[in-house]
Design a protein around this motif. Sequence first.
Motif, PDB file in Angstrom:
ATOM      1  N   SER A  61       0.822  -1.206   0.000  1.00 31.70           N
ATOM      2  CA  SER A  61       0.000   0.000   0.000  1.00 31.70           C
ATOM      3  C   SER A  61       0.857   1.258   0.000  1.00 31.70           C
ATOM      4  O   SER A  61       0.521   2.261  -0.635  1.00 31.70           O
ATOM      5  N   ALA A  62       1.991   1.221   0.705  1.00 33.25           N
ATOM      6  CA  ALA A  62       2.857   2.400   0.810  1.00 33.25           C
ATOM      7  C   ALA A  62       3.773   2.561  -0.397  1.00 33.25           C
ATOM      8  O   ALA A  62       4.005   3.680  -0.852  1.00 33.25           O
ATOM      9  N   PHE A  63       4.305   1.461  -0.929  1.00 32.70           N
ATOM     10  CA  PHE A  63       5.363   1.557  -1.939  1.00 32.70           C
ATOM     11  C   PHE A  63       5.005   0.960  -3.294  1.00 32.70           C
ATOM     12  O   PHE A  63       5.805   1.054  -4.224  1.00 32.70           O
ATOM     13  N   GLY A  64       3.837   0.306  -3.404  1.00 29.68           N
ATOM     14  CA  GLY A  64       3.542  -0.401  -4.634  1.00 29.68           C
ATOM     15  C   GLY A  64       4.469  -1.601  -4.778  1.00 29.68           C
ATOM     16  O   GLY A  64       4.935  -2.170  -3.788  1.00 29.68           O
ATOM     17  N   SER A  65       4.764  -1.980  -6.007  1.00 32.99           N
ATOM     18  CA  SER A  65       5.629  -3.131  -6.244  1.00 32.99           C
ATOM     19  C   SER A  65       7.089  -2.733  -6.459  1.00 32.99           C
ATOM     20  O   SER A  65       7.927  -3.570  -6.772  1.00 32.99           O
ATOM     21  N   GLY A  66       7.404  -1.446  -6.275  1.00 27.66           N
ATOM     22  CA  GLY A  66       8.768  -0.964  -6.479  1.00 27.66           C
ATOM     23  C   GLY A  66       9.619  -1.068  -5.230  1.00 27.66           C
ATOM     24  O   GLY A  66       9.307  -1.806  -4.288  1.00 27.66           O
ATOM     25  N   GLY A  67      10.714  -0.309  -5.210  1.00 28.60           N
ATOM     26  CA  GLY A  67      11.629  -0.336  -4.080  1.00 28.60           C
ATOM     27  C   GLY A  67      10.982   0.183  -2.812  1.00 28.60           C
ATOM     28  O   GLY A  67      10.097   1.046  -2.842  1.00 28.60           O
ATOM     29  N   ASN A  68      11.428  -0.352  -1.672  1.00 32.50           N
ATOM     30  CA  ASN A  68      10.901   0.097  -0.384  1.00 32.50           C
ATOM     31  C   ASN A  68      12.040   0.193   0.628  1.00 32.50           C
ATOM     32  O   ASN A  68      13.204  -0.052   0.289  1.00 32.50           O
ATOM     33  N   LEU A  90       4.681   8.411  -2.921  1.00 29.37           N
ATOM     34  CA  LEU A  90       3.526   7.512  -2.918  1.00 29.37           C
ATOM     35  C   LEU A  90       2.797   7.470  -1.583  1.00 29.37           C
ATOM     36  O   LEU A  90       1.630   7.075  -1.532  1.00 29.37           O
ATOM     37  N   THR A  91       3.474   7.838  -0.490  1.00 27.61           N
ATOM     38  CA  THR A  91       2.879   7.692   0.844  1.00 27.61           C
ATOM     39  C   THR A  91       2.002   8.899   1.178  1.00 27.61           C
ATOM     40  O   THR A  91       2.250   9.623   2.146  1.00 27.61           O
ATOM     41  N   VAL A  92       0.941   9.068   0.415  1.00 24.86           N
ATOM     42  CA  VAL A  92       0.075  10.236   0.569  1.00 24.86           C
ATOM     43  C   VAL A  92      -0.808  10.130   1.801  1.00 24.86           C
ATOM     44  O   VAL A  92      -1.372  11.138   2.260  1.00 24.86           O
ATOM     45  N   ALA A  93      -0.973   8.933   2.365  1.00 21.79           N
ATOM     46  CA  ALA A  93      -1.836   8.750   3.531  1.00 21.79           C
ATOM     47  C   ALA A  93      -1.068   8.850   4.841  1.00 21.79           C
ATOM     48  O   ALA A  93      -1.623   8.600   5.917  1.00 21.79           O
ATOM     49  N   GLY A  94       0.205   9.195   4.795  1.00 19.51           N
ATOM     50  CA  GLY A  94       1.015   9.299   6.000  1.00 19.51           C
ATOM     51  C   GLY A  94       2.338   8.596   5.843  1.00 19.51           C
ATOM     52  O   GLY A  94       2.688   8.128   4.758  1.00 19.51           O
ATOM     53  N   ARG A 141       8.361  -7.922  14.589  1.00 21.16           N
ATOM     54  CA  ARG A 141       8.512  -6.805  13.658  1.00 21.16           C
ATOM     55  C   ARG A 141       7.146  -6.412  13.129  1.00 21.16           C
ATOM     56  O   ARG A 141       6.341  -7.288  12.764  1.00 21.16           O
ATOM     57  N   SER A 142       6.872  -5.120  13.078  1.00 22.38           N
ATOM     58  CA  SER A 142       5.586  -4.651  12.587  1.00 22.38           C
ATOM     59  C   SER A 142       5.791  -3.577  11.533  1.00 22.38           C
ATOM     60  O   SER A 142       6.717  -2.768  11.609  1.00 22.38           O
ATOM     61  N   PHE A 143       4.909  -3.593  10.518  1.00 24.81           N
ATOM     62  CA  PHE A 143       4.860  -2.573   9.478  1.00 24.81           C
ATOM     63  C   PHE A 143       3.478  -1.926   9.542  1.00 24.81           C
ATOM     64  O   PHE A 143       2.464  -2.641   9.599  1.00 24.81           O
ATOM     65  N   ARG A 144       3.449  -0.603   9.492  1.00 26.63           N
ATOM     66  CA  ARG A 144       2.160   0.088   9.580  1.00 26.63           C
ATOM     67  C   ARG A 144       2.108   1.212   8.553  1.00 26.63           C
ATOM     68  O   ARG A 144       3.063   2.003   8.424  1.00 26.63           O
ATOM     69  N   TYR A 145       1.004   1.263   7.834  1.00 22.84           N
ATOM     70  CA  TYR A 145       0.760   2.373   6.909  1.00 22.84           C
ATOM     71  C   TYR A 145      -0.745   2.598   6.807  1.00 22.84           C
ATOM     72  O   TYR A 145      -1.499   1.655   6.530  1.00 22.84           O
ATOM     73  N   ASP A 146      -1.156   3.828   7.027  1.00 24.27           N
ATOM     74  CA  ASP A 146      -2.566   4.207   6.983  1.00 24.27           C
ATOM     75  C   ASP A 146      -3.352   3.299   7.932  1.00 24.27           C
ATOM     76  O   ASP A 146      -3.050   3.254   9.110  1.00 24.27           O
TER      77      ASP A 146
END
Length: 368
Positions: free
Chosen positions: A161-168, A234-238, A261-266
């Motif tokens: 959701s944050a980076f799409g399928s590209g680099g992160n 791309l991270t328009v939601a935060g 380990r946790s990942f959080r976006y929007d």
Amino acid sequence: MPETTSARVPAVVAAMGLAACLAVPTAQAQTSNVTIFGIMDIAVRQVHNEGRGPMRSVVSGSNSTSRLGVRGTEDLGGGLSAGFHLEHGIQVDLGASASTTQFWDRRSTVSLVSRSLGELRLGRDFVPTYTNWGRYDPFAYVGVAGANNFVSATPVGPIRSAFGSGGNTTVRSSNALQILLPSNLGGLEGGLMLAAGEGGTAANGQHKLMGVRLGYGAQEFGVSAAYTRSENNLTVAGKFEDMALAGNTTVAGVRLTAGYRSFRYDKAKQVNLLLSGAMPVGVLGEVKLSWQRMDMRGRVGATVIDRNDASQIGLGYVHLLSKRTALYGTVSRIDNRGGATMAVPGGPAGMAGGGTSTGVEAGMRHNF
């Protein structure tokens, strides 16, 4: 009144002159060395995805990532040294680069090190949360049982959701500045990383990032925590948030680790849990076992992801033929729930949600 460019020039010149003066007393003490190093790792692998059958392949980097590197240090005297570190990923099975966009795709840094104050490092390197996660994975974040299998932009979740399928920024960051603690603090270690977005885009691997790591490590016990926050076009939601907590202990010669380990976006969150053990077998062998769980929570847009979870179990053995060469074998199994389609790398595409994926591989690693 704002300071003009012409007013800043004398200050810059003075600072450069002072740095040059400080360097003069140590000029006669300089010694340097440059080392070429690397790892060549290749394996045969079979992966079976439920409903899709098996696929066999020859793969690179299943025990340790194949790479070619150059590093060097220069003793500046007075407890100071300068250095550089370059690493290029290799696909041994193809005789090709691991990246089509970056030559020094793994690490590209230059450093100034003080024995008493620590290290100032500039360039492309691991983010603090990856450092704090990968070191606790007995399978070194690669292969059919690696912890990397659950850190992916493939499933609908916070990473994609944050980076799409590209680099992160789950493993490395470019354009980074790091301040690392010195190595003489009685087991205390850590650092701060800052990266400038440079007005670029996620597609070009440019992210604005802040990360911090702090830990303690002794011979038979260690614990550490890290946090990384990044953003891009791309991270328009935060901001994308990445947190890792982990520790290890040794009981009767067996190294036990646990990690979170946790990942959080929007409104989406992914939680990964890791439990593992590594036991020596005689002088030359080691048995490794790990269990992982991936738990999706929340939603992406209107899509609820709460039921899209998975677990992985892996078992491996490494046998040293010498200090530089080893043979290894690993088996693993991923069980999905809900709509999750997590799979062992190298299998046939198109597995339905909730299916299972199993993998087995055997290979050889040579360090030079």
